[in-house]
Motif scaffolding. Structure first.
Motif, PDB file in Angstrom:
ATOM      1  N   LYS A   1       0.848  -1.190   0.000  1.00 48.76           N
ATOM      2  CA  LYS A   1       0.000   0.000   0.000  1.00 48.76           C
ATOM      3  C   LYS A   1       0.886   1.243   0.000  1.00 48.76           C
ATOM      4  CE  LYS A   1      -3.667   2.249   2.449  1.00 48.76           C
ATOM      5  NZ  LYS A   1      -4.485   2.341   3.622  1.00 48.76           N
ATOM      6  N   HIS A   2       0.528   2.197  -0.802  1.00 45.03           N
ATOM      7  CA  HIS A   2       1.296   3.436  -0.850  1.00 45.03           C
ATOM      8  C   HIS A   2       0.351   4.631  -0.708  1.00 45.03           C
ATOM      9  CE1 HIS A   2       0.015   2.999  -5.050  1.00 45.03           C
ATOM     10  NE2 HIS A   2       0.054   4.309  -5.079  1.00 45.03           N
ATOM     11  N   THR A   3       0.915   5.751  -0.368  1.00 46.52           N
ATOM     12  CA  THR A   3       0.163   6.999  -0.264  1.00 46.52           C
ATOM     13  C   THR A   3       0.374   7.788  -1.547  1.00 46.52           C
ATOM     14  OG1 THR A   3       0.510   7.053   2.119  1.00 46.52           O
ATOM     15  CG2 THR A   3      -0.099   9.130   1.060  1.00 46.52           C
TER      16      THR A   3
ATOM     17  N   ASN B   1      -0.661  16.954   4.680  1.00 45.28           N
ATOM     18  CA  ASN B   1      -0.341  15.575   5.039  1.00 45.28           C
ATOM     19  C   ASN B   1       0.789  15.491   6.050  1.00 45.28           C
ATOM     20  OD1 ASN B   1      -1.994  13.467   3.625  1.00 45.28           O
ATOM     21  ND2 ASN B   1      -1.538  14.839   1.919  1.00 45.28           N
TER      22      ASN B   1
END
Length: 160
Positions: A2-4, A158
């Motif tokens: 999973k990546h952002t 973020n």
């Protein structure tokens, strides 16, 4: 895995932009300016949030762009110019210094300073890039400015 993913959208919202335009080769640069202004309008920009400044030539773009970027008044600065190759090497010296100055201003100020300077061999190539068959590079610089402003805001949000 999973990546952002962080991206900047293409909505202006309430950002303020400066556009610095070279008067040299005004036949071309005025078209670049029109393309940039139209792009800002199409993406939600208000006329009173856009400041346009004219400079004598492309060589003067980085100084004025740097002053604007460091003023704190603008979220991005678009530089629009046209350097067309002549019979000497003059264009090489101008193009390299203008590009380096614009990049340095952006890096030092932390404000996107966009390179909308045409570096063409002929007037025909410049016309093609100023609203002709290759599009309008002024509009592309404005679009990049909008995306960069929003991307930097997303990065800041973020990290908070």
């Amino acid at each position: 895995m999973k990546h952002t993913l962080i991206e900047g959208d293409l909505l202006v919202r309430d950002a303020s932009f400066a556009i610095v335009v070279s008067r040299w080769n005004e036949l071309i640069t005025r078209r670049l300016l029109e393309g940039a202004l139209e792009t800002f309008r199409r993406h939600g920009g208000a006329e009173d949030n856009i400041t346009v400044l004219w400079v004598p030539g492309s060589f003067e773009l980085p100084l004025v762009a740097d002053r604007l970027a460091k003023s704190g008044k603008y979220q991005a600065v678009c530089c629009l110019g046209a350097v067309i190759q002549g019979s000497t090497m003059h264009h090489d010296y101008i193009n390299h210094q203008v590009a380096a100055g614009i990049m340095r201003s952006s890096q030092e100020s932390g404000v996107p300073v966009l390179f909308g300077v045409l570096t063409c061999e002929t007037m025909e190539q410049a016309m093609d890039r100023a609203g002709g068959k290759v599009g309008n590079k002024g509009g592309e610089a404005a679009l990049a400015a909008i995306e960069m402003v929003n991307l930097l805001q997303s990065i800041d949000q973020n990290q908070a």
